[in-house]
Design a protein around this motif. Structure first.
Motif, PDB file in Angstrom:
ATOM      1  N   THR A  37       0.854  -1.184   0.000  1.00 37.04           N
ATOM      2  CA  THR A  37       0.000   0.000   0.000  1.00 37.04           C
ATOM      3  C   THR A  37       0.886   1.229   0.000  1.00 37.04           C
ATOM      4  N   ARG A  38       0.429   2.296  -0.660  1.00 40.86           N
ATOM      5  CA  ARG A  38       1.224   3.521  -0.747  1.00 40.86           C
ATOM      6  C   ARG A  38       0.418   4.706  -0.240  1.00 40.86           C
ATOM      7  N   PHE A  39       1.108   5.657   0.407  1.00 45.15           N
ATOM      8  CA  PHE A  39       0.501   6.930   0.750  1.00 45.15           C
ATOM      9  C   PHE A  39       0.386   7.764  -0.525  1.00 45.15           C
ATOM     10  N   SER A  40      -0.460   8.798  -0.492  1.00 42.75           N
ATOM     11  CA  SER A  40      -0.444   9.791  -1.572  1.00 42.75           C
ATOM     12  C   SER A  40       0.887  10.522  -1.488  1.00 42.75           C
ATOM     13  N   ARG A  41       1.270  11.231  -2.559  1.00 45.64           N
ATOM     14  CA  ARG A  41       2.554  11.939  -2.556  1.00 45.64           C
ATOM     15  C   ARG A  41       2.630  12.934  -1.405  1.00 45.64           C
ATOM     16  N   GLU A  75       4.437  20.556  -4.110  1.00 47.43           N
ATOM     17  CA  GLU A  75       4.039  19.478  -5.020  1.00 47.43           C
ATOM     18  C   GLU A  75       5.260  18.867  -5.702  1.00 47.43           C
ATOM     19  N   LEU A  76       6.198  19.704  -6.139  1.00 48.42           N
ATOM     20  CA  LEU A  76       7.430  19.174  -6.739  1.00 48.42           C
ATOM     21  C   LEU A  76       8.238  18.373  -5.719  1.00 48.42           C
ATOM     22  N   MET A  77       8.310  18.868  -4.495  1.00 45.83           N
ATOM     23  CA  MET A  77       9.030  18.136  -3.443  1.00 45.83           C
ATOM     24  C   MET A  77       8.385  16.771  -3.218  1.00 45.83           C
ATOM     25  N   ALA A  78       7.050  16.726  -3.209  1.00 48.13           N
ATOM     26  CA  ALA A  78       6.338  15.463  -3.004  1.00 48.13           C
ATOM     27  C   ALA A  78       6.604  14.495  -4.160  1.00 48.13           C
ATOM     28  N   LEU A  79       6.595  15.005  -5.386  1.00 48.51           N
ATOM     29  CA  LEU A  79       6.879  14.150  -6.534  1.00 48.51           C
ATOM     30  C   LEU A  79       8.306  13.611  -6.481  1.00 48.51           C
ATOM     31  N   ASP A  80       9.274  14.489  -6.201  1.00 49.70           N
ATOM     32  CA  ASP A  80      10.671  14.050  -6.101  1.00 49.70           C
ATOM     33  C   ASP A  80      10.842  13.003  -5.000  1.00 49.70           C
ATOM     34  N   TYR A 103       6.413   4.601 -10.973  1.00 52.10           N
ATOM     35  CA  TYR A 103       7.722   5.267 -10.958  1.00 52.10           C
ATOM     36  C   TYR A 103       7.930   6.073 -12.237  1.00 52.10           C
ATOM     37  N   VAL A 104       7.679   5.442 -13.385  1.00 53.01           N
ATOM     38  CA  VAL A 104       7.854   6.113 -14.676  1.00 53.01           C
ATOM     39  C   VAL A 104       6.893   7.298 -14.797  1.00 53.01           C
ATOM     40  N   SER A 105       5.638   7.124 -14.362  1.00 54.80           N
ATOM     41  CA  SER A 105       4.671   8.224 -14.466  1.00 54.80           C
ATOM     42  C   SER A 105       5.045   9.379 -13.534  1.00 54.80           C
ATOM     43  N   TYR A 106       5.555   9.087 -12.340  1.00 55.48           N
ATOM     44  CA  TYR A 106       5.968  10.149 -11.412  1.00 55.48           C
ATOM     45  C   TYR A 106       7.200  10.886 -11.938  1.00 55.48           C
ATOM     46  N   ILE A 107       8.107  10.173 -12.586  1.00 59.08           N
ATOM     47  CA  ILE A 107       9.275  10.836 -13.178  1.00 59.08           C
ATOM     48  C   ILE A 107       8.805  11.827 -14.239  1.00 59.08           C
ATOM     49  N   LYS A 108       7.873  11.418 -15.093  1.00 60.14           N
ATOM     50  CA  LYS A 108       7.351  12.309 -16.127  1.00 60.14           C
ATOM     51  C   LYS A 108       6.641  13.501 -15.488  1.00 60.14           C
ATOM     52  N   MET A 109       5.800  13.255 -14.505  1.00 61.48           N
ATOM     53  CA  MET A 109       5.098  14.351 -13.835  1.00 61.48           C
ATOM     54  C   MET A 109       6.081  15.319 -13.190  1.00 61.48           C
ATOM     55  N   ALA A 110       7.133  14.799 -12.579  1.00 59.79           N
ATOM     56  CA  ALA A 110       8.132  15.644 -11.927  1.00 59.79           C
ATOM     57  C   ALA A 110       8.884  16.481 -12.960  1.00 59.79           C
ATOM     58  N   ALA A 115       9.617  21.826 -15.235  1.00 61.80           N
ATOM     59  CA  ALA A 115       9.725  22.733 -16.379  1.00 61.80           C
ATOM     60  C   ALA A 115       8.728  23.890 -16.243  1.00 61.80           C
ATOM     61  N   LYS A 116       7.499  23.584 -15.847  1.00 60.44           N
ATOM     62  CA  LYS A 116       6.493  24.638 -15.655  1.00 60.44           C
ATOM     63  C   LYS A 116       6.893  25.572 -14.512  1.00 60.44           C
ATOM     64  N   TYR A 117       7.404  24.990 -13.439  1.00 61.08           N
ATOM     65  CA  TYR A 117       7.811  25.799 -12.284  1.00 61.08           C
ATOM     66  C   TYR A 117       8.944  26.755 -12.672  1.00 61.08           C
ATOM     67  N   ILE A 118       9.936  26.235 -13.364  1.00 62.15           N
ATOM     68  CA  ILE A 118      11.092  27.046 -13.768  1.00 62.15           C
ATOM     69  C   ILE A 118      10.650  28.167 -14.707  1.00 62.15           C
ATOM     70  N   ALA A 119       9.725  27.855 -15.626  1.00 57.42           N
ATOM     71  CA  ALA A 119       9.234  28.879 -16.549  1.00 57.42           C
ATOM     72  C   ALA A 119       8.521  30.002 -15.798  1.00 57.42           C
ATOM     73  N   GLN A 120       7.812  29.643 -14.717  1.00 55.58           N
ATOM     74  CA  GLN A 120       7.038  30.652 -13.983  1.00 55.58           C
ATOM     75  C   GLN A 120       7.864  31.374 -12.925  1.00 55.58           C
ATOM     76  N   TYR A 121       8.703  30.637 -12.178  1.00 55.84           N
ATOM     77  CA  TYR A 121       9.382  31.215 -11.016  1.00 55.84           C
ATOM     78  C   TYR A 121      10.889  31.357 -11.157  1.00 55.84           C
ATOM     79  N   GLY A 122      11.486  30.675 -12.116  1.00 59.10           N
ATOM     80  CA  GLY A 122      12.933  30.703 -12.248  1.00 59.10           C
ATOM     81  C   GLY A 122      13.549  29.398 -11.784  1.00 59.10           C
ATOM     82  N   PRO A 123      14.884  29.313 -11.809  1.00 54.05           N
ATOM     83  CA  PRO A 123      15.573  28.045 -11.528  1.00 54.05           C
ATOM     84  C   PRO A 123      15.391  27.567 -10.089  1.00 54.05           C
TER      85      PRO A 123
END
Length: 150
Positions: A37-41, A75-80, A103-110, A115-123
């Motif tokens: 069983t897994r917790f949510s991210r 959200e990014l921290m949870a995905l990572d 695992y593969v789907s979470y890597i893609k989501m992350a 990329a969206k985060y960097i575009a909006q807020y920077g590196p």
């Protein structure tokens, strides 16, 4: 037979003051079965593990104090975190196809989220810099400050 009297002694580093300077701790690593069983991210990030079976009771005090806001950075921290936990799980359960797919789907989501985060807020890290942006890593705001934590 009479028990010898225990006298306080100077213990070596890494030992406690138990009788005879016993070791401070004995590690215990719970074994997981397949398809646990897994917790949510988000819950996994708050708990410190993706798997409820590895949620040890001494973490309860920390969990009670850890209230994370719902932000893009969290959200990014949870995905990572979930990616790393699944990576560790797959090291010992390589045949678990459901975990591999997750695992593969979470890597893609992350990746997409980063990329969206960097575009909006920077590196987020110095690795996220682009040549056309120059070396702007030290410019404000930092990701965890107001501008990058909305």
């Amino acid at each position: 037979m009479e028990k010898p009297e225990l006298k306080p002694t100077a213990c070596e580093p890494g030992q406690g003051a138990l009788p005879a300077c016993a070791a401070l701790a004995f590690p215990y690593i719970p074994m997981q079965g397949s398809n646990p069983t897994r917790f949510s991210r988000t819950e996994a990030l708050k708990t410190g593990t993706l798997f409820p079976g590895l949620d040890l009771p001494f973490k309860a005090a920390i969990q009670a104090r850890t209230q994370l806001p719902n932000t893009a950075l969290v959200e990014l921290m949870a995905l990572d975190f979930a990616v790393k936990e699944l990576n560790l799980y797959l090291d010992t359960h390589s045949g678990d196809q459901e975990a591999l797919d997750l695992y593969v789907s979470y890597i893609k989501m992350a990746r997409d989220g980063r990329a969206k985060y960097i575009a909006q807020y920077g590196p987020l890290t110095s690795d996220d810099l682009t040549p056309e942006g120059g070396y702007a890593w030290l410019n404000d705001p930092w990701p965890w400050e107001l501008g990058g934590n909305d």
